[in-house]
Scaffold this motif. Sequence first.
Motif, mmCIF file in Angstrom:
data_model
loop_
_atom_site.group_PDB
_atom_site.id
_atom_site.type_symbol
_atom_site.label_atom_id
_atom_site.label_comp_id
_atom_site.label_asym_id
_atom_site.label_seq_id
_atom_site.Cartn_x
_atom_site.Cartn_y
_atom_site.Cartn_z
ATOM 1 N N SER A 1 1.099 -1.567 -0.312
ATOM 2 C CA SER A 1 -0.112 -0.262 0.070
ATOM 3 C C SER A 1 0.823 1.484 -0.167
ATOM 4 C CB SER A 1 -1.049 -0.485 1.270
ATOM 5 O OG SER A 1 -0.868 -0.350 1.849
ATOM 6 N N GLY A 2 2.079 0.875 0.628
ATOM 7 C CA GLY A 2 2.927 2.019 0.323
ATOM 8 C C GLY A 2 3.721 2.653 -0.513
ATOM 9 N N ALA A 3 4.016 1.156 -1.333
ATOM 10 C CA ALA A 3 4.208 1.608 -2.767
ATOM 11 C C ALA A 3 3.305 2.303 -3.567
ATOM 12 C CB ALA A 3 4.663 -0.097 -3.376
ATOM 13 N N VAL A 4 1.820 1.250 -3.407
ATOM 14 C CA VAL A 4 1.176 2.372 -3.746
ATOM 15 C C VAL A 4 0.500 3.569 -3.506
ATOM 16 C CG1 VAL A 4 -1.423 1.956 -4.673
ATOM 17 C CG2 VAL A 4 -0.090 0.180 -4.743
ATOM 18 N N ILE A 5 0.836 3.595 -3.232
ATOM 19 C CA ILE A 5 0.128 5.284 -2.325
ATOM 20 C C ILE A 5 1.180 6.221 -3.332
ATOM 21 C CG2 ILE A 5 -0.118 6.834 -1.030
ATOM 22 C CD1 ILE A 5 -2.155 4.554 0.783
ATOM 23 N N SER A 6 2.641 6.024 -3.146
ATOM 24 C CA SER A 6 3.865 6.801 -3.886
ATOM 25 C C SER A 6 3.677 6.921 -5.320
ATOM 26 C CB SER A 6 5.069 5.767 -3.006
ATOM 27 O OG SER A 6 5.343 5.929 -1.993
ATOM 28 N N GLY B 1 -1.441 -3.656 19.139
ATOM 29 C CA GLY B 1 -2.872 -3.708 19.261
ATOM 30 C C GLY B 1 -3.065 -3.440 17.523
ATOM 31 N N CYS B 2 -2.569 -1.905 16.989
ATOM 32 C CA CYS B 2 -2.774 -1.399 15.849
ATOM 33 C C CYS B 2 -3.190 -2.692 14.829
ATOM 34 C CB CYS B 2 -2.713 0.126 15.793
ATOM 35 S SG CYS B 2 -2.439 1.322 16.590
ATOM 36 N N ALA B 3 -1.493 -2.634 14.460
ATOM 37 C CA ALA B 3 -0.902 -3.695 13.629
ATOM 38 C C ALA B 3 -1.808 -5.072 13.121
ATOM 39 C CB ALA B 3 0.406 -4.519 13.441
ATOM 40 N N ILE B 4 -3.005 -5.468 14.410
ATOM 41 C CA ILE B 4 -3.403 -6.677 14.515
ATOM 42 C C ILE B 4 -5.237 -6.045 13.802
ATOM 43 C CG2 ILE B 4 -4.847 -7.771 16.140
ATOM 44 C CD1 ILE B 4 -2.652 -8.717 17.280
ATOM 45 N N ALA B 5 -5.127 -4.804 14.276
ATOM 46 C CA ALA B 5 -6.591 -4.171 13.951
ATOM 47 C C ALA B 5 -6.942 -2.964 12.855
ATOM 48 C CB ALA B 5 -7.436 -2.978 14.672
ATOM 49 N N GLU B 6 -5.769 -3.245 12.004
ATOM 50 C CA GLU B 6 -5.257 -3.011 10.519
ATOM 51 C C GLU B 6 -5.495 -4.372 9.445
ATOM 52 O OE1 GLU B 6 -1.568 0.257 9.352
ATOM 53 O OE2 GLU B 6 -1.325 -1.862 10.216
ATOM 54 N N THR B 7 -5.606 -5.959 10.184
ATOM 55 C CA THR B 7 -5.371 -6.633 9.222
ATOM 56 C C THR B 7 -6.492 -6.419 8.464
ATOM 57 O OG1 THR B 7 -4.503 -7.721 11.087
ATOM 58 C CG2 THR B 7 -4.782 -8.762 9.197
ATOM 59 N N THR B 8 -8.172 -6.242 9.168
ATOM 60 C CA THR B 8 -9.833 -6.792 8.397
ATOM 61 C C THR B 8 -8.414 -5.374 7.104
ATOM 62 O OG1 THR B 8 -10.524 -5.008 9.677
ATOM 63 C CG2 THR B 8 -10.613 -6.972 9.823
ATOM 64 N N GLY B 9 -8.336 -4.002 7.455
ATOM 65 C CA GLY B 9 -8.153 -3.427 6.490
ATOM 66 C C GLY B 9 -7.466 -3.933 5.228
ATOM 67 N N LEU B 10 -6.328 -4.106 5.621
ATOM 68 C CA LEU B 10 -5.211 -5.087 4.934
ATOM 69 C C LEU B 10 -5.952 -5.561 4.111
ATOM 70 C CD1 LEU B 10 -2.051 -4.732 6.919
ATOM 71 C CD2 LEU B 10 -2.773 -3.310 4.420
ATOM 72 N N TYR B 11 -6.748 -6.993 4.705
ATOM 73 C CA TYR B 11 -7.303 -7.700 3.697
ATOM 74 C C TYR B 11 -8.509 -6.613 2.431
ATOM 75 C CZ TYR B 11 -7.049 -11.181 7.234
ATOM 76 O OH TYR B 11 -6.187 -12.244 7.558
ATOM 77 N N ALA B 12 -8.631 -5.971 2.648
ATOM 78 C CA ALA B 12 -9.607 -5.229 2.362
ATOM 79 C C ALA B 12 -9.666 -4.949 0.905
ATOM 80 C CB ALA B 12 -10.739 -3.840 2.794
ATOM 81 N N LEU B 13 -7.823 -3.878 1.203
ATOM 82 C CA LEU B 13 -6.810 -3.557 0.404
ATOM 83 C C LEU B 13 -6.276 -4.342 -0.110
ATOM 84 C CD1 LEU B 13 -4.593 -0.934 -0.301
ATOM 85 C CD2 LEU B 13 -3.477 -2.690 0.705
ATOM 86 N N VAL B 14 -6.186 -5.722 -0.523
ATOM 87 C CA VAL B 14 -6.051 -7.292 -1.246
ATOM 88 C C VAL B 14 -6.788 -6.939 -2.262
ATOM 89 C CG1 VAL B 14 -4.380 -9.155 -1.084
ATOM 90 C CG2 VAL B 14 -3.573 -7.470 0.408
ATOM 91 N N ILE B 15 -7.828 -7.183 -1.530
ATOM 92 C CA ILE B 15 -9.274 -7.412 -2.241
ATOM 93 C C ILE B 15 -9.122 -6.209 -3.597
ATOM 94 C CG2 ILE B 15 -11.800 -8.029 -2.592
ATOM 95 C CD1 ILE B 15 -11.656 -9.640 -0.003
#
Lengths: 166, 283, 93
Positions: free
Chosen positions: B196-201, C58-72
């Motif tokens: 995501s960092g790379a994409v945003i950059s 905790g932030c890193a774990i909470a971020e996981t759902t957002g990152l799943y969405a990002l990957v999709i």
Amino acid sequence: MQSLDIISVNLWQILISLANLTILFLLLKKFLYKPVTKMLEARRAEIDSQYSDAQNAKQSAEAKDAELTERLVGAKAEAESIINEAADIAKARGDKIVEDARATADGIRRQAEEDARLERKRMNETIKEEIVEVSTALAEKMLEREVNADDHKALIDDFIDKIGEN
Amino acid sequence: MLIGAVAPLVVGIILKVLFTPEKVGISISGALIYFTIPMPLQNLPITESQVNSALVIVTILFLCLYFTHGLTVKAELKRQLVAEWIVKQTQSLVKTNMSDYFSGFAPFVASIMALSAFSSLLSLFGMYPPTSDINIVGGWAILVFILITYYKMKCGPLHYAKSFGDPVPFLAPLNVISEVATPISMAFRHYGNVLSGAVISVLVATGLQGLTNIIFGWLPGFLGNIPFLQIGLPAILSVYFDLFSGCLQAFIFAMLTMLYVASGFPEEDYLARRAKKLARLKK
Amino acid sequence: MEIAIGIILGCCALGAGAAMIAGIGPGIGEGNAVASACEAIGRQPECKGSVTTTMLMGCAIAETTGLYALVIAILLIFVAPNMLVNILLNAVK
């Protein structure tokens, strides 16, 4: 030049990266952790040895200190005993001197008494003699008669002795 | 030694300059494929991410050699202090987050951190960061999964199987899913953050280029081609996404590894079992 | 044909945009986490280091759902259109 899709799963690449991490783990263990841990161990050993050296030095210093203190106490006691002994000896000698002096004085006094007694005796003798002579001469002069001198003398002695006794 | 550490980076940059195709417009793509080796099941493409991670390993190896050569008991050199600091920090980190039983984990944690951080930081030099390739991060996550399972298996397969039906037996499928989700979430977390960092950059850079063309395009000659607006902002983004996020993700990956492995290991059961076994052996 | 491809591309883009709605969740969650961490640090400034570490985890774990969405979303933008268009072309052939 082609490029991969942005998400593309490849079994062999996964295996290779897994192996890469394992290799890096082994490399770090061999080239970073082993020498550093060895060095830290060596440092700990050196520090321990230095500590034990310091401990030994401290112990020996304490022992020496105790020994010195003991010796000092002993020396003090010895000095005291020597002083006491000296004082005793001096006292004894003084006593002896006093005793001697007293003895000498006694001797002198006795001598003097003896002398005085002898002197008096001799004086008595002398006086007796003189009296005998005087009386003999007096009697010779008075009686002018032939009297046995020895009888006379005995008579007079007897007489004077009586006087002396009186 | 330092030359050996820097040389792989230079090689990587040269490779990047030689083989990068000319880009037109926005292009967000995966790693370049240098060549492909035919293998059973699936062909193995040797890509930028593979080469770069190999270069990173060589760099780390030479850095280790540089830090640890000429170690002395009295620590006269500054680099020795760095080496000692790294070793002591990782050991204390492992000791506080795991138990004493895992003291051999320090090199593994250090290697995860170093590999991840250096891989992410490659993007500072304009190289392709291997951590934005799902295969690389997935490999690490699978290794972590193997470790977790290995330590859960320490008490025997029966104990491991029993741990799935933990609160109530019919929740076992959910437990299996959560077990499998661990490596996937770890891989996607790391991969997604870097990517995501790379994409945003890239998006910001191209957007700023377009904006510059609109605002300063009227300037005569080559002045119109200079991307004025691209001077400041991408650097700040790069500091956040490449430097901060890269190091943070490395730290988080290592922390999660430690926590998962330590929490999955039934230490009390294992110690009790081992004590029992020793007692039986003594008889 | 062109219309079909256009529909595929547009739907992929719409799907990617919709997937990123999931970014709301981690945003709120991380905000809560950081707020609580700030409160905790304010109450006990001596625990700053451990609170910060825990908060980042905790932030890193909470971020996981957002990152799943990002990957999709990334899949929908960069991978899915090619794949779907290929499928369509093969089907037409």
